[in-house]
Design a protein around this motif. Structure first.
Motif, mmCIF file in Angstrom:
data_model
loop_
_atom_site.group_PDB
_atom_site.id
_atom_site.type_symbol
_atom_site.label_atom_id
_atom_site.label_comp_id
_atom_site.label_asym_id
_atom_site.label_seq_id
_atom_site.Cartn_x
_atom_site.Cartn_y
_atom_site.Cartn_z
ATOM 1 N N GLU A 172 0.825 -1.207 0.000
ATOM 2 C CA GLU A 172 0.000 0.000 0.000
ATOM 3 C C GLU A 172 0.861 1.261 0.000
ATOM 4 O O GLU A 172 1.865 1.343 0.708
ATOM 5 N N ASP A 173 0.464 2.235 -0.814
ATOM 6 C CA ASP A 173 1.158 3.525 -0.891
ATOM 7 C C ASP A 173 2.646 3.380 -1.222
ATOM 8 O O ASP A 173 3.479 4.166 -0.729
ATOM 9 N N ALA A 174 2.971 2.405 -2.041
ATOM 10 C CA ALA A 174 4.385 2.170 -2.385
ATOM 11 C C ALA A 174 5.031 3.408 -2.985
ATOM 12 O O ALA A 174 6.168 3.759 -2.648
ATOM 13 N N ALA A 175 4.318 4.089 -3.887
ATOM 14 C CA ALA A 175 4.879 5.278 -4.537
ATOM 15 C C ALA A 175 5.166 6.384 -3.524
ATOM 16 O O ALA A 175 6.197 7.075 -3.614
ATOM 17 N N LEU A 176 4.283 6.542 -2.548
ATOM 18 C CA LEU A 176 4.488 7.564 -1.518
ATOM 19 C C LEU A 176 5.674 7.199 -0.627
ATOM 20 O O LEU A 176 6.498 8.060 -0.282
ATOM 21 N N ARG A 177 5.743 5.950 -0.242
ATOM 22 C CA ARG A 177 6.850 5.502 0.614
ATOM 23 C C ARG A 177 8.184 5.641 -0.099
ATOM 24 O O ARG A 177 9.192 6.013 0.519
ATOM 25 N N VAL A 178 8.205 5.363 -1.413
ATOM 26 C CA VAL A 178 9.438 5.513 -2.195
ATOM 27 C C VAL A 178 9.862 6.973 -2.257
ATOM 28 O O VAL A 178 11.044 7.296 -2.115
ATOM 29 N N ARG A 179 8.913 7.874 -2.462
ATOM 30 C CA ARG A 179 9.247 9.311 -2.522
ATOM 31 C C ARG A 179 9.851 9.786 -1.201
ATOM 32 O O ARG A 179 10.813 10.557 -1.194
ATOM 33 N N LYS A 220 23.019 6.841 12.366
ATOM 34 C CA LYS A 220 22.819 5.677 11.501
ATOM 35 C C LYS A 220 21.637 4.839 11.983
ATOM 36 O O LYS A 220 20.801 4.404 11.184
ATOM 37 N N GLY A 221 21.537 4.636 13.295
ATOM 38 C CA GLY A 221 20.446 3.852 13.851
ATOM 39 C C GLY A 221 19.084 4.474 13.587
ATOM 40 O O GLY A 221 18.123 3.777 13.229
ATOM 41 N N ARG A 222 18.991 5.790 13.730
ATOM 42 C CA ARG A 222 17.716 6.471 13.501
ATOM 43 C C ARG A 222 17.304 6.398 12.029
ATOM 44 O O ARG A 222 16.140 6.147 11.697
ATOM 45 N N ILE A 223 18.275 6.644 11.141
ATOM 46 C CA ILE A 223 17.985 6.581 9.702
ATOM 47 C C ILE A 223 17.561 5.169 9.313
ATOM 48 O O ILE A 223 16.609 4.985 8.551
ATOM 49 N N ALA A 224 18.272 4.179 9.841
ATOM 50 C CA ALA A 224 17.961 2.779 9.522
ATOM 51 C C ALA A 224 16.527 2.431 9.911
ATOM 52 O O ALA A 224 15.806 1.778 9.147
ATOM 53 N N ARG A 225 16.100 2.878 11.083
ATOM 54 C CA ARG A 225 14.741 2.563 11.544
ATOM 55 C C ARG A 225 13.690 3.220 10.654
ATOM 56 O O ARG A 225 12.681 2.593 10.298
ATOM 57 N N ILE A 226 13.917 4.473 10.288
ATOM 58 C CA ILE A 226 12.955 5.191 9.435
ATOM 59 C C ILE A 226 12.839 4.514 8.071
ATOM 60 O O ILE A 226 11.733 4.264 7.577
ATOM 61 N N LEU A 227 13.987 4.207 7.459
ATOM 62 C CA LEU A 227 13.968 3.598 6.127
ATOM 63 C C LEU A 227 13.364 2.196 6.162
ATOM 64 O O LEU A 227 12.603 1.823 5.266
ATOM 65 N N GLN A 228 13.693 1.434 7.200
ATOM 66 C CA GLN A 228 13.153 0.072 7.278
ATOM 67 C C GLN A 228 11.641 0.099 7.501
ATOM 68 O O GLN A 228 10.915 -0.725 6.942
ATOM 69 N N ASP A 229 11.157 1.057 8.266
ATOM 70 C CA ASP A 229 9.710 1.215 8.459
ATOM 71 C C ASP A 229 9.009 1.496 7.137
ATOM 72 O O ASP A 229 7.908 0.985 6.880
ATOM 73 N N LEU A 230 9.655 2.301 6.286
ATOM 74 C CA LEU A 230 9.078 2.621 4.981
ATOM 75 C C LEU A 230 9.023 1.372 4.097
ATOM 76 O O LEU A 230 8.046 1.150 3.384
ATOM 77 N N VAL A 231 10.066 0.565 4.150
ATOM 78 C CA VAL A 231 10.101 -0.665 3.349
ATOM 79 C C VAL A 231 9.081 -1.667 3.854
ATOM 80 O O VAL A 231 8.361 -2.307 3.068
ATOM 81 N N ASP A 232 8.969 -1.796 5.156
ATOM 82 C CA ASP A 232 8.057 -2.785 5.743
ATOM 83 C C ASP A 232 6.593 -2.367 5.614
ATOM 84 O O ASP A 232 5.685 -3.193 5.783
ATOM 85 N N GLY A 233 6.370 -1.083 5.311
ATOM 86 C CA GLY A 233 5.007 -0.600 5.086
ATOM 87 C C GLY A 233 4.268 -0.317 6.345
ATOM 88 O O GLY A 233 3.047 -0.190 6.371
#
Length: 199
Positions: free
Chosen positions: A150-157, A186-199
């Motif tokens: 869901e919302d893959a395009a938004l998460r990618v942006r 690095k830890g904070r960025i990793a969590r944000i990006l992984q949350d976006l990937v996991d949806g």
């Protein structure tokens, strides 16, 4: 067949055998010169004759290898890399991998060239159209497909904006942070990006 004819045939065969290598080198020289021009000047300021003059070839040769100025510009963009390698690897470690690259990765000339291309040519509607088309075809569309859900395009942006912004900031101004701060970042960025990937 006369000795002269044999000699002429050997010279011709030798020339034909060498031509692909020379053609490849010439094409590469044109691409390098075009990259130098397009990253130093706006799209509208760069002419085919300027690039040809820098390489020392006839402008018609550039048209033969690349077609139009627009196609030459697209070739320069493609030569900077597509960025699709970011989706290589385990989805579960995407955030960690990208965060490590953002904080500790080496400065890459191809990324700088891509940034300069965008900045120099932002005022040109034609260049903007080419950049947007290349970005969608080679980066955003494959990234959205890989992201899925869901919302893959938004998460990618969001992910792309975060990664690009932080990388550019690091390359231009440096992090100037203590080692423990770098690790926390690095830890904070990793969590944000992984949350976006996991949806």
């Amino acid at each position: 067949m006369s000795i002269q004819m044999l000699g002429l045939k050997e010279i011709t065969l030798s020339f034909v055998a060498c031509r692909p290598r020379n053609a490849a080198a010439t094409r590469e020289a044109i691409l390098t010169a075009a990259t130098r021009r397009f990253t130093a000047e706006s799209y509208d300021q760069v002419g085919i004759r300027d690039v040809a003059g820098e390489v020392g070839v006839d402008p018609a040769l550039i048209s033969r290898y690349f077609g139009s100025k627009e196609e030459l510009f697209r070739a320069v963009i493609d030569d900077c890399g597509s960025g699709t390698d970011i989706t290589e690897g385990d989805r579960a470690t995407f955030g960690e991998r990208m965060a490590h690259e953002i904080v500790y990765g080496e400065r890459k000339e191809s990324k700088l060239a891509w940034l300069l291309l965008m900045l120099r040519s932002a005022s040109s509607p034609k260049a903007t159209e080419v950049i947007q088309r290349a970005s969608n075809e080679c980066f955003f569309d494959p990234f959205v497909t890989w992201m899925g859900g869901e919302d893959a395009a938004l998460r990618v942006r969001i992910a792309a904006g975060l990664m690009m912004g932080l990388t550019v900031s690091r390359d231009l101004s440096g992090l100037n942070m203590a080692p423990d701060e770098c690790e926390r970042l690095k830890g904070r960025i990793a969590r944000i990006l992984q949350d976006l990937v996991d949806g």
